[in-house]
Design a protein around this motif. Structure first.
Motif, mmCIF file in Angstrom:
data_model
loop_
_atom_site.group_PDB
_atom_site.id
_atom_site.type_symbol
_atom_site.label_atom_id
_atom_site.label_comp_id
_atom_site.label_asym_id
_atom_site.label_seq_id
_atom_site.Cartn_x
_atom_site.Cartn_y
_atom_site.Cartn_z
ATOM 1 N N THR A 123 50.365 28.795 52.868
ATOM 2 C CA THR A 123 49.476 29.079 51.609
ATOM 3 C C THR A 123 48.641 28.108 50.964
ATOM 4 N N TRP A 124 48.993 26.741 51.177
ATOM 5 C CA TRP A 124 48.233 25.842 50.692
ATOM 6 C C TRP A 124 47.192 25.739 51.729
ATOM 7 N N GLN A 125 47.149 25.987 52.969
ATOM 8 C CA GLN A 125 45.904 25.833 53.908
ATOM 9 C C GLN A 125 44.966 26.951 53.335
ATOM 10 N N GLU A 126 45.425 28.040 53.188
ATOM 11 C CA GLU A 126 44.537 29.315 52.867
ATOM 12 C C GLU A 126 44.017 28.954 51.575
ATOM 13 N N LEU A 127 44.939 28.553 50.360
ATOM 14 C CA LEU A 127 44.389 28.508 49.193
ATOM 15 C C LEU A 127 43.233 27.307 49.225
ATOM 16 N N SER A 128 43.651 26.186 49.917
ATOM 17 C CA SER A 128 42.599 24.945 50.096
ATOM 18 C C SER A 128 41.380 25.380 50.596
ATOM 19 N N ASP A 129 41.430 26.075 51.629
ATOM 20 C CA ASP A 129 40.150 26.839 52.347
ATOM 21 C C ASP A 129 39.272 27.562 51.232
ATOM 22 N N SER A 130 40.041 28.487 50.664
ATOM 23 C CA SER A 130 39.241 29.218 49.573
ATOM 24 C C SER A 130 38.666 28.395 48.433
ATOM 25 N N VAL A 131 39.278 27.444 47.889
ATOM 26 C CA VAL A 131 38.826 26.868 46.985
ATOM 27 C C VAL A 131 37.903 25.895 47.352
ATOM 28 N N ASN A 132 37.997 25.298 48.485
ATOM 29 C CA ASN A 132 36.817 24.456 49.017
ATOM 30 C C ASN A 132 35.603 25.376 49.357
ATOM 31 N N SER A 133 35.669 26.657 49.821
ATOM 32 C CA SER A 133 34.429 27.274 49.848
ATOM 33 C C SER A 133 33.867 27.666 48.383
ATOM 34 N N ILE A 134 34.617 27.860 47.583
ATOM 35 C CA ILE A 134 33.876 28.221 46.370
ATOM 36 C C ILE A 134 33.266 26.691 45.790
ATOM 37 N N VAL A 135 34.061 25.756 45.755
ATOM 38 C CA VAL A 135 33.550 24.568 45.328
ATOM 39 C C VAL A 135 32.282 24.092 46.113
ATOM 40 N N SER A 136 32.185 24.317 47.385
ATOM 41 C CA SER A 136 31.017 23.962 48.247
ATOM 42 C C SER A 136 29.677 24.832 47.890
ATOM 43 N N LYS A 137 30.149 26.118 47.752
ATOM 44 C CA LYS A 137 28.951 27.181 47.213
ATOM 45 C C LYS A 137 28.344 26.802 45.860
ATOM 46 N N THR A 138 29.185 26.134 44.822
ATOM 47 C CA THR A 138 28.695 25.771 43.708
ATOM 48 C C THR A 138 27.846 24.341 43.797
ATOM 49 N N GLU A 139 28.450 23.552 44.600
ATOM 50 C CA GLU A 139 27.506 22.199 44.676
ATOM 51 C C GLU A 139 26.327 22.676 45.431
ATOM 52 N N THR A 140 26.153 23.592 46.352
ATOM 53 C CA THR A 140 24.942 23.983 46.958
ATOM 54 C C THR A 140 23.948 24.781 45.862
ATOM 55 N N HIS A 141 24.624 25.520 45.340
ATOM 56 C CA HIS A 141 23.991 26.261 44.030
ATOM 57 C C HIS A 141 23.321 25.236 43.219
ATOM 58 N N LYS A 142 24.108 24.550 42.721
ATOM 59 C CA LYS A 142 23.435 23.308 41.781
ATOM 60 C C LYS A 142 22.432 22.285 42.422
ATOM 61 N N GLY A 143 22.387 22.118 43.610
ATOM 62 C CA GLY A 143 21.595 21.338 44.292
ATOM 63 C C GLY A 143 20.092 22.382 44.302
ATOM 64 N N ALA A 144 20.281 23.603 44.641
ATOM 65 C CA ALA A 144 19.309 24.395 44.794
ATOM 66 C C ALA A 144 18.523 24.649 43.314
ATOM 67 N N ALA A 145 19.139 24.726 42.373
ATOM 68 C CA ALA A 145 18.990 24.834 41.146
ATOM 69 C C ALA A 145 17.955 23.481 40.757
ATOM 70 N N ASN A 146 18.200 22.501 41.184
ATOM 71 C CA ASN A 146 17.567 21.152 40.776
ATOM 72 C C ASN A 146 16.858 20.761 41.802
ATOM 73 N N GLY A 147 16.208 21.703 42.773
ATOM 74 C CA GLY A 147 15.274 21.431 43.632
ATOM 75 C C GLY A 147 15.584 20.794 45.072
ATOM 76 N N ILE A 148 16.940 20.524 45.077
ATOM 77 C CA ILE A 148 17.432 19.739 46.041
ATOM 78 C C ILE A 148 17.728 20.651 47.169
ATOM 79 N N THR A 149 17.238 20.810 48.422
ATOM 80 C CA THR A 149 17.868 21.617 49.547
ATOM 81 C C THR A 149 18.254 20.745 50.688
ATOM 82 N N ALA A 150 19.335 21.269 51.432
ATOM 83 C CA ALA A 150 19.684 20.636 52.406
ATOM 84 C C ALA A 150 19.089 20.934 53.634
#
Length: 130
Positions: free
Chosen positions: A94-121
């Motif tokens: 359960t922890w692995q599944e939850l951790s993967d899910s949360v990390n997926s959401i957090v990483s998308k949020t970080e990517t979105h914030k970067g794109a909104a600030n004109g930063i692209t990877a």
């Protein structure tokens, strides 16, 4: 929303999982558990540990044994039962599944914030192995 309360609740939510992991390594004395949990900043209140250990024992997830001490009264050492091992395995899944899910959401949020600030990877340049 009280952010400090949310942080405390998040820690409490994984406390049982962490305790079972510590005990899964071998027989452990409660003060050693408390020390590890405190140094990991999971728990700092001693009064929380003992009722939780009692609840886990009553649920059949752990047991304890008394060991004589040369420097005082006997000590109670905790160990996982077979049910505790099985429960820990399920919690790990359960922890692995939850951790993967949360990390997926957090990483998308970080990517979105970067794109909104004109930063692209930019993709990393391919490397050549020798």
């Amino acid at each position: 929303m009280n952010i400090e309360n949310a942080q405390v609740q998040m820690r409490k939510g994984i406390l049982e999982f962490c305790i079972l992991h510590i005990i899964s390594r071998g027989e452990v004395y409660a003060s050693d558990m408390l020390e590890e949990l405190t140094s990991a900043r999971i728990m700092v209140v001693e009064g929380t540990l003992y009722p939780l250990l009692t609840r886990l024992k009553n649920a059949g997830l752990l047991d304890y044994k008394w060991v004589e001490s040369t420097s005082g009264p006997p000590r109670k050492y905790y160990l996982l039962t077979d049910l505790g091992q099985t429960s820990l395995k399920a919690m790990n899944d359960t922890w692995q599944e939850l951790s993967d899910s949360v990390n997926s959401i957090v990483s998308k949020t970080e990517t979105h914030k970067g794109a909104a600030n004109g930063i692209t990877a930019e993709p990393a340049a391919p490397t050549q192995e020798n």
